[in-house]
Design a protein around this motif. Structure first.
Motif, PDB file in Angstrom:
ATOM      1  N   LEU A 585      -1.037  -5.650   7.094  1.00  0.00           N
ATOM      2  CA  LEU A 585       0.227  -5.002   6.714  1.00  0.00           C
ATOM      3  C   LEU A 585       0.067  -3.474   6.694  1.00  0.00           C
ATOM      4  N   HIS A 586      -1.018  -3.034   6.078  1.00  0.00           N
ATOM      5  CA  HIS A 586      -1.292  -1.590   5.974  1.00  0.00           C
ATOM      6  C   HIS A 586      -1.271  -0.948   7.371  1.00  0.00           C
ATOM      7  N   ALA A 587      -1.983  -1.590   8.299  1.00  0.00           N
ATOM      8  CA  ALA A 587      -2.063  -1.033   9.652  1.00  0.00           C
ATOM      9  C   ALA A 587      -0.691  -1.069  10.331  1.00  0.00           C
ATOM     10  N   ALA A 588       0.053  -2.165  10.119  1.00  0.00           N
ATOM     11  CA  ALA A 588       1.375  -2.283  10.749  1.00  0.00           C
ATOM     12  C   ALA A 588       2.318  -1.214  10.208  1.00  0.00           C
ATOM     13  N   LEU A 589       2.247  -0.949   8.890  1.00  0.00           N
ATOM     14  CA  LEU A 589       3.118   0.070   8.294  1.00  0.00           C
ATOM     15  C   LEU A 589       2.844   1.435   8.906  1.00  0.00           C
ATOM     16  N   ARG A 590       1.561   1.712   9.142  1.00  0.00           N
ATOM     17  CA  ARG A 590       1.228   3.013   9.735  1.00  0.00           C
ATOM     18  C   ARG A 590       1.724   3.106  11.171  1.00  0.00           C
ATOM     19  N   LYS A 618      13.835   4.332   1.939  1.00  0.00           N
ATOM     20  CA  LYS A 618      13.889   2.875   1.920  1.00  0.00           C
ATOM     21  C   LYS A 618      13.666   2.385   3.345  1.00  0.00           C
ATOM     22  N   MET A 619      12.914   1.312   3.501  1.00  0.00           N
ATOM     23  CA  MET A 619      12.707   0.785   4.852  1.00  0.00           C
ATOM     24  C   MET A 619      13.977   0.084   5.317  1.00  0.00           C
ATOM     25  N   THR A 620      14.311   0.246   6.583  1.00  0.00           N
ATOM     26  CA  THR A 620      15.490  -0.446   7.107  1.00  0.00           C
ATOM     27  C   THR A 620      15.107  -1.894   7.414  1.00  0.00           C
ATOM     28  N   ALA A 621      16.142  -2.718   7.561  1.00  0.00           N
ATOM     29  CA  ALA A 621      15.891  -4.132   7.877  1.00  0.00           C
ATOM     30  C   ALA A 621      15.109  -4.233   9.189  1.00  0.00           C
ATOM     31  N   GLU A 622      15.424  -3.342  10.101  1.00  0.00           N
ATOM     32  CA  GLU A 622      14.774  -3.386  11.401  1.00  0.00           C
ATOM     33  C   GLU A 622      13.278  -3.027  11.280  1.00  0.00           C
ATOM     34  N   GLU A 623      12.981  -2.024  10.449  1.00  0.00           N
ATOM     35  CA  GLU A 623      11.564  -1.655  10.247  1.00  0.00           C
ATOM     36  C   GLU A 623      10.788  -2.807   9.614  1.00  0.00           C
ATOM     37  N   ILE A 624      11.431  -3.468   8.654  1.00  0.00           N
ATOM     38  CA  ILE A 624      10.752  -4.593   7.999  1.00  0.00           C
ATOM     39  C   ILE A 624      10.444  -5.686   9.029  1.00  0.00           C
ATOM     40  N   ARG A 625      11.425  -5.985   9.865  1.00  0.00           N
ATOM     41  CA  ARG A 625      11.218  -6.981  10.925  1.00  0.00           C
ATOM     42  C   ARG A 625      10.051  -6.596  11.839  1.00  0.00           C
ATOM     43  N   ARG A 626      10.036  -5.324  12.221  1.00  0.00           N
ATOM     44  CA  ARG A 626       8.978  -4.900  13.139  1.00  0.00           C
ATOM     45  C   ARG A 626       7.609  -5.059  12.502  1.00  0.00           C
ATOM     46  N   ILE A 700       8.927 -10.515   1.226  1.00  0.00           N
ATOM     47  CA  ILE A 700      10.029 -11.042   0.417  1.00  0.00           C
ATOM     48  C   ILE A 700      10.802  -9.946  -0.308  1.00  0.00           C
ATOM     49  N   SER A 701      10.209  -8.740  -0.437  1.00  0.00           N
ATOM     50  CA  SER A 701      11.019  -7.642  -0.984  1.00  0.00           C
ATOM     51  C   SER A 701      10.431  -6.295  -0.624  1.00  0.00           C
ATOM     52  N   GLU A 702      11.291  -5.303  -0.599  1.00  0.00           N
ATOM     53  CA  GLU A 702      10.870  -3.921  -0.371  1.00  0.00           C
ATOM     54  C   GLU A 702      11.654  -3.099  -1.371  1.00  0.00           C
ATOM     55  N   SER A 703      10.957  -2.297  -2.187  1.00  0.00           N
ATOM     56  CA  SER A 703      11.668  -1.581  -3.251  1.00  0.00           C
ATOM     57  C   SER A 703      10.952  -0.276  -3.561  1.00  0.00           C
ATOM     58  N   SER A 704      11.519   0.469  -4.513  1.00  0.00           N
ATOM     59  CA  SER A 704      10.895   1.737  -4.879  1.00  0.00           C
ATOM     60  C   SER A 704      10.173   1.559  -6.212  1.00  0.00           C
ATOM     61  N   VAL A 705       8.951   2.110  -6.344  1.00  0.00           N
ATOM     62  CA  VAL A 705       8.296   2.048  -7.658  1.00  0.00           C
ATOM     63  C   VAL A 705       8.260   3.399  -8.339  1.00  0.00           C
ATOM     64  N   ARG A 710       6.817   3.322  -2.187  1.00  0.00           N
ATOM     65  CA  ARG A 710       7.553   2.085  -1.948  1.00  0.00           C
ATOM     66  C   ARG A 710       6.641   0.902  -2.238  1.00  0.00           C
ATOM     67  N   ARG A 711       7.261  -0.237  -2.490  1.00  0.00           N
ATOM     68  CA  ARG A 711       6.466  -1.444  -2.751  1.00  0.00           C
ATOM     69  C   ARG A 711       6.946  -2.579  -1.873  1.00  0.00           C
ATOM     70  N   ILE A 712       5.983  -3.227  -1.218  1.00  0.00           N
ATOM     71  CA  ILE A 712       6.306  -4.438  -0.462  1.00  0.00           C
ATOM     72  C   ILE A 712       5.657  -5.624  -1.161  1.00  0.00           C
ATOM     73  N   GLU A 713       6.438  -6.679  -1.328  1.00  0.00           N
ATOM     74  CA  GLU A 713       5.850  -7.930  -1.780  1.00  0.00           C
ATOM     75  C   GLU A 713       5.951  -8.911  -0.626  1.00  0.00           C
ATOM     76  N   ALA A 714       4.894  -9.642  -0.414  1.00  0.00           N
ATOM     77  CA  ALA A 714       4.903 -10.559   0.720  1.00  0.00           C
ATOM     78  C   ALA A 714       4.119 -11.817   0.375  1.00  0.00           C
ATOM     79  N   VAL A 715       4.349 -12.846   1.146  1.00  0.00           N
ATOM     80  CA  VAL A 715       3.623 -14.096   0.926  1.00  0.00           C
ATOM     81  C   VAL A 715       3.013 -14.561   2.250  1.00  0.00           C
ATOM     82  N   THR A 716       2.006 -15.406   2.136  1.00  0.00           N
ATOM     83  CA  THR A 716       1.356 -15.917   3.354  1.00  0.00           C
ATOM     84  C   THR A 716       1.120 -17.414   3.211  1.00  0.00           C
ATOM     85  N   ALA A 717       0.607 -17.989   4.290  1.00  0.00           N
ATOM     86  CA  ALA A 717       0.155 -19.385   4.307  1.00  0.00           C
ATOM     87  C   ALA A 717       1.202 -20.340   3.724  1.00  0.00           C
ATOM     88  N   ASP A 718       0.785 -21.327   2.911  1.00  0.00           N
ATOM     89  CA  ASP A 718       1.716 -22.345   2.388  1.00  0.00           C
ATOM     90  C   ASP A 718       2.849 -21.714   1.602  1.00  0.00           C
TER      91      ASP A 718
END
Ligand code: SER
Length: 846
Positions: A585-590, A618-626, A700-705, A710-718
């Motif tokens: 994720l870190h690398a993708a954000l950069r 704030k990240m746009t929906a398109e940036e999050i998708r990318r 699952i979310s992108e917000s400001s702290v 900014r903060r991204i929360e994400a999930v993986t696997a199951d």
């Protein structure tokens, strides 16, 4: 000599005496529950003194950023008021780890001060530890004899335990010390009072500059002193004071370290430094505090509401308040100081330069929000004054109007507690408003009682009581095998009891452990210890300095027996998935947002990953998708984990490995690579063997702290799979409700359109009914002495309609009084209205 030369001269002097020069450790301390901030040059070497770790070099020197604003060493209240204490200061130090001792430390210190810096010998005094019978500690004869060789005996002072026995904190390494003091007064003053009488007497011009500590003991929780395995030297020289002495000025603030900033702040405030005591103090507070604020934020600590973050917030507020009150700086101004700070210190502490813009944004946002609070607090004080019947100006008028003139200490405390108003600020405002005489004479006592009670409460909340270690085996190396295996045989080498919130647990240290201790954002492992037939749950694993601490609910009945440590495999694997995904994720954000993206915090657990990073929008929906797409692509590429241990730090950085600001890296580091053209990071965490194991990644979310974070929360696997199913189920339910439309979106649109149309129609009908009701009410109204009186109960669909009927009647009728009641959604609604003429002429009150 300018300050830069003074610093580099120190470094060069010890380099020539075979010392290795190391960088300053970050200001924020992680993994040491006894300390929040680096408060001395020796903190980063604590484990070498205690014998927990072997020092890679026997002789070391550096300049260390220090902060003394909490705990045992706390100078905050003095800062700015006097001219020689600071929140953040630089400590120049040289160290010997079991190598040289008193002789070299003393003679080199003398050589540097008198022959290199050329401080006048007749202006120097030294102190040696005079012994302490209550602790059974002897007079430091050895240091005394060494000093006697170089300085006349009447310049050697016998110091008390308070001044000449240095301790890092309530526990930890300590030992007798020898201080060097300098007398900077004029010859006239020296002739009048000998400098020796002023040593350790809070005289601003007779001050300690260098402390040579001879580390010999470890202070235990019980208060007892235990001998250290070897003898060490720890010296610390206050850089700002040294510059004052060498530049022969009367205040640290008159050196070239502070002068540029002082001139700049003065110009912002339209003031001149040196003309007025109150504004001078304010300027000193600001130029001091901006260093503490700037460097801690650059080291990764954001202002917040607890612990280290709260200390920073308080320091920042202290600076804002001094500017606001004494310099009339009512708009944010601290953030404007960052470019100068970065320019001045960028070459010694590059982190401040690299993050200048980010730090300025954080500071700016903090200032804004405190100024808003300050505004609200001022309004609150206005209200208090009004409630008490006091007007804001003129003392005489106040006395006559005062209804309840005594303000209590508890009110001053409430202002402090709710708005962050320190008591002196409240006093100042009272004084400005001319109402100081209405303050309860005992207010301060009450204020302090409330403050103490609050402190006690927060201590109780955070209190973890720990006992002393019970040592079962000495001198064992600690081995972490958790990168390779989840099960290992081990022995307990020490343990201790801990009590937290009335629960008793045990901290257990093993000689070999597969358990990963919480660090770098990754949660600690759980599992159990198998001891014969016994199965002891490990409920968490943490890191303390470099020790891995297992938290258990009980001890084995035989603590000496060899046991097997078994890590909870499922939890560990899910956590690994999330950790590796964090790197991807870190690398993708950069890639998507730009290389200004820097990690500002992370949490990796078995259920979720949270990643905080610097980015200003704030990240746009398109940036999050990318970003999601890139990460999932890297997962599908099934890239093999490349784990390199013991890579020299410089080599790792040359590989382009991403390092975190504020992280203390050792000489050798671990490098985690997923495709060397994609993600290379310095990391101590555990990872999947290949990215395919992560399975699937979903934000699952992108917000400001905080400002700029900014903060991204994400999930993986199951967990990610479940997340998707949940969303698909919601969609299916919707389709079912709408009878499986061919096109869901247009079906919902039609529904919404229809609803809007119907709502409009209903509103029309209601309005029509309201008009009819109004006519009926007017037709059946009573006339009492020329006043139309309407009293009725109606059936209306909403309170708004009730109100509308009232205002329509008002439009049509001159002199009237009405009371209308209705039940709307099971709630009573009553409208009372009187026409203006009745209110004005007859004094009718609805
Ligand atoms: N630790 C000692 C001090 O802080 C010397 O470095 O004064």
């Amino acid at each position: 000599m300018d300050s830069k030369t003074i610093r580099s001269t120190f470094i060069k002097f010890f380099e020539e005496k075979n010392h290795t020069i190391v960088p300053s450790a970050p200001l924020i301390i992680k993994n040491d529950p006894t300390l929040m901030f680096t408060n001395s040059g020796m903190n980063q070497f604590k484990d070498f003194f205690l014998g927990n770790k072997v020092a890679p070099y026997k002789r070391v020197a550096d300049t260390q950023k220090c902060l003394r604003v909490s705990g045992k060493h706390n100078d905050l209240e003095e800062v700015g008021i006097d001219t020689y204490h600071h929140t953040m200061f630089e400590m120049l130090g040289n160290w010997s780890f079991g190598n040289y001792f008193k002789k070299e430390a003393i003679s080199w210190a003398w050589e540097l001060l008198t022959e290199v810096y050329k401080l006048p010998k007749d202006r120097l005094y030294v102190s040696v530890f005079g012994g302490d019978s209550s602790e059974n500690l002897a007079f430091d004869q050895e240091a005394y004899d060494l000093w006697k060789e170089i300085i006349s005996e009447d310049r050697i002072i016998h110091g008390s335990k308070k001044d000449n026995f240095w301790e890092m904190g309530d526990t930890g390494p300590c030992g007798p010390c020898s201080e060097i003091h300098v007398d900077l007064r004029t010859q006239e003053e020296v002739d009048r009072v000998p400098g020796k009488d002023l040593v350790n007497n809070d005289h601003p011009h007779v001050i300690e500059i260098w402390n040579l500590v001879f580390m010999q003991f470890n202070r235990l929780v019980s208060g007892k002193l235990e001998n250290l395995p070897a003898q060490h030297v720890d010296t610390g020289m206050g850089f700002e004071r040294l510059c004052m002495a060498i530049q022969d000025v009367k205040s640290n603030y008159d050196t070239d370290i502070f002068q540029p900033m002082i001139q700049y702040v003065a110009s912002l405030a339209g003031a001149r430094y040196g003309e007025n005591n109150e504004t001078d103090i304010a300027i000193r507070v600001i130029v001091d505090h901006i260093r503490a604020i700037g460097f801690t934020i650059a080291d990764g600590q954001l202002p917040s509401n607890n612990k280290a973050g709260y200390v920073i917030r308080r320091i920042l507020r202290r600076a804002v308040r001094y500017g606001y009150t004494y310099l009339n700086l009512k708009e944010p101004f601290l953030y404007k100081l960052l470019p100068l700070l970065a320019r001045q210190f960028g070459d010694v502490f590059p982190e401040i330069k690299q993050q200048q813009e980010f730090v300025a944004r954080v500071v700016h946002e903090e200032e804004n929000s405190f100024l808003r609070t300050l505004d609200q607090g001022l309004k609150r004080i206005e209200n208090m004054l009004q409630d008490a019947g006091l007007v804001a100006e003129g003392e005489n008028s106040n006395e006559s109007k005062a209804r309840n003139p005594l303000f209590k200490g508890s009110q001053v405390f409430d202002l402090f507690d709710t708005y962050g108003f320190p008591k002196d600020l409240t006093l100042l405002i009272f004084k400005e408003k001319g109402v100081l005489q209405f303050l309860d004479p005992d207010w301060e006592k009450e204020f302090n009682e409330k403050l103490d009670a609050q402190k006690k409460r927060s201590r109780q909340d955070s209190n973890i009581a720990t006992g002393d270690w019970v040592i079962l085996r000495e001198d064992e190396d600690l081995d972490f095998v958790g990168y390779e295996t989840l099960e290992a045989q081990a022995n307990i080498i020490k343990y201790r009891e801990v009590e937290e919130k009335n629960k008793r647990h045990y901290q257990v240290i093993l000689n070999t452990t597969p358990f990963f201790g919480e660090s770098g954002g990754q949660v600690g492992d759980k599992g159990f210890l198998l001891v014969g037939e016994e199965k002891i749950p490990v409920i968490n694993t943490k890191k303390e300095n470099d020790m891995i601490v297992h938290l258990t609910t009980m001890l084995p009945s035989d603590v000496d027996m060899t046991l097997t440590g078994v890590v909870d495999k499922q939890k560990r694997q899910l956590t690994e998935s999330n950790h590796s995904a964090t790197h991807l994720l870190h690398a993708a954000l950069r890639q998507v947002l730009g290389t200004h993206v820097q990690q500002k915090g992370s949490l990796v657990s078995e259920s979720v990953l949270r990643f905080d990073f610097s980015h200003f929008a704030k990240m746009t929906a398109e940036e999050i998708r990318r970003v999601e797409h890139i990460v999932n692509q890297k997962i599908r590429e099934n890239i093999l984990l490349d784990e390199q241990q013991n890579v020299p730090l410089q080599e790792a950085k040359a590989l382009g490995a991403m390092a975190l600001f504020g992280e203390k890296y050792g000489e050798f580091v671990r490098v985690i690579t997923f495709d060397q053209n994609y993600s290379v990071e310095l990391c101590g965490g555990t990872h999947v063997k290949s990215t395919g194991i992560i399975g699937f990644f979903k934000i699952i979310s992108e917000s400001s702290v905080a400002a700029g974070v900014r903060r991204i929360e994400a999930v993986t696997a199951d967990v990610a799979e479940h997340y998707v199913y949940q969303n698909l189920d919601a969609l299916d339910n919707l389709k079912e409700l709408l009878k499986q439309p061919a096109d869901l979106k247009s079906a919902v649109e039609t529904l919404v359109d229809e609803r809007n149309k119907l709502q409009k129609e209903v509103e029309q009908l209601h309005l029509k009914a309201a008009g009819e009701m109004k006519n009926q009410l007017l037709a059946s109204a009573d006339d009492m002495n020329g006043v139309t009186v309407i009293i009725s109960r109606l059936a209306v669909p909403s309170a708004d309609i009730l109100k509308k009927i009232c205002f329509d009647i008002r439009q049509q009728t001159a002199s009237f009084f009405l009371v209308l009641a209705a039940e709307v959604d099971s709630k009573p609604q009553i409208a009372v209205m009187a026409s203006d003429d009745l209110v004005q002429n007859k004094g009718i009150d609805a």
